[in-house]
Design an enzyme around this catalytic site. Sequence first.
Site, PDB file in Angstrom:
ATOM      1  CD  GLU A   1      -0.374  -8.074  -6.925  1.00 48.67           C
ATOM      2  OE1 GLU A   1      -1.302  -7.906  -7.737  1.00 48.67           O
ATOM      3  OE2 GLU A   1       0.013  -7.198  -6.132  1.00 48.67           O
TER       4      GLU A   1
ATOM      5  CG  ASP B   1       4.073  -9.981  -3.828  1.00 52.06           C
ATOM      6  OD1 ASP B   1       4.938  -9.662  -4.670  1.00 52.06           O
ATOM      7  OD2 ASP B   1       2.969  -9.401  -3.742  1.00 52.06           O
TER       8      ASP B   1
END
Length: 425
Positions: A105, A169
């Site tokens: 991330e 993500d």
Amino acid sequence: MKKRSILIAVGVIVFWIIASIAFVSQTKKKEIAGKRAFPQHTVYQAGTIKPDNLSQEEMDAAVANFYETWKNEYLKQPADKNDEYYIFYNDKGYAEPENAVTVSEAHGYGMMITAIMAGSEDKQYFDGLYRFYKAHGSDNDPSLMAWQQVKDKSGKIINTPGDADSATDGDMDIAYSLLLAHRQWGSEGEIDYLASAKDIMDAIMSNEINRSQSLVKLGDWAEDEDDIYGQSTRSSDLLLNHFKTFEAATGNDEWKDVRDKAYKVIQSIHKEKSGNTGLIPDFIVQSKGEYQPAEAGFLEGENDANYSWNSSRTPWRYTLDYLLTGDERALPQLKKMNDWIKAETDGNPENIQSGYTLSGKAVEEGNSTSFVAPFMVSAMVDSSNQQWINRLWNRTIQEQEDDDYFANTIKLQTMIVVSGNWWAP
């Protein structure tokens, strides 16, 4: 006289050599700086707003200055790799295990930020971040990044032992950043950014999307057949503009299906589960064909069903697609959320708490920038939020004692957006 003529001639030659070197150096510097280096002053959707209590130049300067602060604090190199960089995320010691140094991330954020800023040194940083990513692939597919890295006893950075799968993500941000890099610097150099972007996008589609449902999964560890984790998603992974960009870059219309499903999930939660707040939970599960908040303890903790540290990013992430493309499907949810948070805080950003139930009850006290800054982006969608966005900017740029990697990295990205300097590749 002859000697003097020779000296003059030599002097002229030396002058032109120095001038030529300077010209080549400056030209190279401009090339390295990127074709769309910060600031860009992107034209967003008509009717959107920015803070009007300071000038564009003052906003640009605030972003540029905070970028330098952010780099000094979080952009690091492995001790044994002088051509790699990573984003240090354990500055406050919150992470587990205690020897953790970064996660995918953070890495995706860092690659997007350096590609957007694209100053004279940022290509070096971006390429170093890229090399670190490639050196720390997921055990399931090396084109994806293992979700966390730690320092071993010798000081070498390795993937977390026994836990080297991916988080969706981070991989999607890395792919998006490579498309940004392709637009900034081209793909004819040492790293073929476009080919690398297509490689990771293919891996995301194969491993992190439930293709039968076009649903974004939590990572490459979630099997489609798993009735729980193969049918669930993280709200902050619904990166609407990413999907649109991926479709354009690959020509794969499955990305359109993924984007449409993401909007469907958002709209379902907004209409059926979030009442008058418009808030979205950290995790969303599917049960009997319907989408609903996960239960407490679903994956990360007691607030998995609430608007907490994951979904705090959704006002920023969801708004981007509207700003850049005018897609209005998330607007009703964003407007309801804006109206609610303004009323809940009496128009004072310092009253924003660090998490809420979907009905609007605070679940964690505090005024973390991680929760404040994203509301600044969602406020852009409506001119009635002008005073609110001005106050949000003023609060966001304040240095807070509890600001950590997460808060400061979200702060920087939202400042780039709100100042009008984010663009899609």
